[in-house]
Design a protein around this motif. Structure first.
Motif, PDB file in Angstrom:
ATOM      1  N   LYS A 175      21.649  24.167  16.364  1.00  0.00           N
ATOM      2  CA  LYS A 175      22.833  24.133  17.213  1.00  0.00           C
ATOM      3  C   LYS A 175      23.359  22.737  17.520  1.00  0.00           C
ATOM      4  O   LYS A 175      24.512  22.580  17.928  1.00  0.00           O
ATOM      5  CB  LYS A 175      22.574  24.884  18.516  1.00  0.00           C
ATOM      6  N   TYR A 194      27.545  27.544  15.670  1.00  0.00           N
ATOM      7  CA  TYR A 194      26.541  28.190  16.506  1.00  0.00           C
ATOM      8  C   TYR A 194      27.140  28.513  17.864  1.00  0.00           C
ATOM      9  O   TYR A 194      27.851  27.698  18.454  1.00  0.00           O
ATOM     10  CB  TYR A 194      25.312  27.290  16.690  1.00  0.00           C
ATOM     11  N   GLY A 231      24.606  33.448  18.412  1.00  0.00           N
ATOM     12  CA  GLY A 231      23.822  33.045  17.248  1.00  0.00           C
ATOM     13  C   GLY A 231      24.672  32.390  16.176  1.00  0.00           C
ATOM     14  O   GLY A 231      25.747  31.839  16.450  1.00  0.00           O
ATOM     15  N   TRP A 232      24.185  32.432  14.952  1.00  0.00           N
ATOM     16  CA  TRP A 232      24.839  31.788  13.819  1.00  0.00           C
ATOM     17  C   TRP A 232      26.097  32.550  13.429  1.00  0.00           C
ATOM     18  O   TRP A 232      26.056  33.752  13.201  1.00  0.00           O
ATOM     19  CB  TRP A 232      23.859  31.715  12.645  1.00  0.00           C
ATOM     20  N   THR A 288      18.822  33.674  15.071  1.00  0.00           N
ATOM     21  CA  THR A 288      20.007  32.981  15.606  1.00  0.00           C
ATOM     22  C   THR A 288      20.120  31.562  15.070  1.00  0.00           C
ATOM     23  O   THR A 288      21.155  30.913  15.234  1.00  0.00           O
ATOM     24  CB  THR A 288      19.966  32.921  17.141  1.00  0.00           C
ATOM     25  N   ALA A 308      18.836  28.876  16.200  1.00  0.00           N
ATOM     26  CA  ALA A 308      19.141  28.012  17.340  1.00  0.00           C
ATOM     27  C   ALA A 308      18.724  26.569  17.119  1.00  0.00           C
ATOM     28  O   ALA A 308      19.303  25.651  17.714  1.00  0.00           O
ATOM     29  CB  ALA A 308      18.476  28.559  18.606  1.00  0.00           C
TER      30      ALA A 308
END
Length: 258
Positions: free
Chosen positions: A28, A76, A80-81, A23, A25
């Motif tokens: 973000k 983000y 997720g991405w 993801t 993260a």
């Protein structure tokens, strides 16, 4: 988020493992993420590429514009991405390459949530040799360093040819609020078109001409910021590039990107 980078050491870190987070993260809260020249072709189809000036060093670097407010990455979400492209500078984490005396060494963020001793990929084998996972990370970091060195050569050409051009973004939100984002730079297409044939040929043979047009075309990805903002509390209605000499409107606030 504070980082605690230390030099990677096979004795001190022989038990460390790295968890993989698809993801991404850890990115973000990054609204600007460095992008190197070998990534420009793919990056230009995903994110606006801009030049940011580091006031402390008076040097420019190329970054993907992933958000319009510090600490907010619009690419983000909880899922997720949200893009087919992720910069190497995002993928490399929790590793980094930094000066260590007269040479470059691999560093690791010891306080990262991805770093621990219970789960993930081993960094070293029982005999102290480098694991296959760490080998792949080393190759990625080597590619990144080489690409960033070439990026600095590219930027030097832009500066020497006086092609760096200030840009200003006008942002209008769905609620009627307006603001302007400054502190961004791009390439002056007008000045680029005025270069003589010898200069253009030199840029073409170095691969820099294609990189310049990739940066210019990437500004079409401003609409992705509009798109991804629709899931936020303050969705954007439109983003447009304004003439650099245009003063901030009375009802709009001007803020610096970095």
């Amino acid at each position: 988020m504070a980082r605690n980078y230390v030099i990677l050491d096979k004795e001190a870190h022989k038990k460390l493992k790295i968890k993989q987070d698809s993801t991404l993260a850890h990115g973000k809260s990054s609204h600007l993420i460095g992008v190197s020249i070998r990534e420009f072709a793919r990056a230009s189809s995903a994110v606006p590429l801009v030049l940011i000036k580091d006031e402390s060093s008076e040097r420019y670097y190329v970054a993907g514009l992933y958000g319009l407010n510090e600490g907010v990455n619009l690419f983000y979400s909880e899922e997720g991405w949200q893009s087919h492209f992720a910069p190497l500078n995002l993928q490399r984490y929790p590793f980094d390459v930094r000066p260590n005396g007269d040479q470059l060494s691999i560093f690791i963020d010891k306080d990262s949530e991805l770093v621990g001793e219970k789960e993930g990929f081993d960094l070293f084998k029982e005999d102290g040799s480098v694991s296959e996972f760490l080998e792949t990370r080393q190759r990625l970091l080597t590619d990144l360093v080489n690409s960033e060195n070439m990026t600095q050569e590219f930027i030097k050409q832009l500066v020497d040819l006086d092609l760096v051009d200030e840009i200003r973004l006008g942002i209008r939100y769905a609620n009627g609020e307006q603001r302007q984002l400054v502190g961004l730079n791009s390439i002056s297409e007008e000045k680029l078109m005025k270069l003589d044939d010898e200069q253009v040929l030199k840029l073409h043979r170095s691969g820099f001409l294609g990189a310049m047009y990739a940066m210019l075309s990437s500004m079409g990805q401003l609409n992705r910021l509009v798109q991804f903002s629709q899931k936020t509390e303050n969705p954007i209605a439109s983003i447009q590039m304004l003439p650099k000499e245009q003063a901030p409107a009375a009802e709009a606030s001007a803020e610096k990107a970095n």
